[in-house]
Design a protein around this motif. Structure first.
Motif, PDB file in Angstrom:
ATOM      1  N   LYS A  66      13.813  -6.558  -6.679  1.00 31.60           N
ATOM      2  CA  LYS A  66      13.564  -5.140  -6.941  1.00 31.60           C
ATOM      3  C   LYS A  66      12.309  -4.740  -6.174  1.00 31.60           C
ATOM      4  N   SER A 111       9.618  -1.430  -5.380  1.00 29.86           N
ATOM      5  CA  SER A 111       9.143  -0.138  -5.886  1.00 29.86           C
ATOM      6  C   SER A 111       8.196   0.497  -4.894  1.00 29.86           C
ATOM      7  N   MET A 112       8.323   1.819  -4.729  1.00 28.11           N
ATOM      8  CA  MET A 112       7.472   2.555  -3.812  1.00 28.11           C
ATOM      9  C   MET A 112       6.028   2.541  -4.300  1.00 28.11           C
ATOM     10  N   GLN A 113       5.120   2.314  -3.359  1.00 29.58           N
ATOM     11  CA  GLN A 113       3.686   2.368  -3.600  1.00 29.58           C
ATOM     12  C   GLN A 113       3.098   3.403  -2.642  1.00 29.58           C
ATOM     13  N   PHE A 161       5.996  -0.565  -0.058  1.00 30.85           N
ATOM     14  CA  PHE A 161       6.792  -0.979  -1.204  1.00 30.85           C
ATOM     15  C   PHE A 161       6.314  -2.335  -1.694  1.00 30.85           C
ATOM     16  N   ASP A 210       4.601 -11.633  -5.852  1.00 31.85           N
ATOM     17  CA  ASP A 210       4.752 -10.269  -5.373  1.00 31.85           C
ATOM     18  C   ASP A 210       4.708 -10.225  -3.850  1.00 31.85           C
TER      19      ASP A 210
END
Length: 126
Positions: A2, A4-6, A10, A18
């Motif tokens: 998965k 996620s936009m940061q 991402f 991570d």
């Protein structure tokens, strides 16, 4: 997996940890770097297994990315990657063409890009 936009790219949470991915390498790995790394490390891992099965295990394998060619006019896609393997150990030079053939054939990452990216593989034994 998965992602996620940061603010600057991402982040992905993977089983080992991570992963930060960004078009700006000040904030994470660039996508093309991950692609090239996948080709190199997959090939190296397969080569290691092939050498072990052929009873000439490598003491070390170093993979140098000699060239990455990108085509700006085609969304800056990766067109060519040159991987150069530097091997140390008791390796029979005469058997290396077979090692290289089996490495290419059994590397899932190289096979995944076979019709779109030219992957050049060279080696030297030290």
């Amino acid at each position: 997996m998965k992602f996620s936009m940061q603010e600057n790219g991402f982040s992905g949470s993977l089983p080992f940890g991570d992963l930060m991915v960004s078009s700006d390498e000040n904030y994470g790995f660039r996508p093309y770097q991950l692609l090239v790394a996948s080709l190199a490390v997959c090939s190296g891992g397969v080569m290691r297994k092939v050498l072990e099965k052929m009873r000439m295990p490598a003491e070390t394998i170093e993979i140098n990315v000699k060239e990455v060619t990108r085509i700006e006019e085609e969304a800056n896609r990766v067109a060519k990657v040159h991987l150069h393997f530097v091997l140390r150990g008791s390796i029979d030079e005469a058997r290396m063409p077979k090692v290289m053939e089996l490495t290419r054939k059994n590397c899932s990452m190289v096979q995944s890009v076979a019709d779109s990216i030219e992957v050049v593989e060279t080696y030297e034994i030290r």
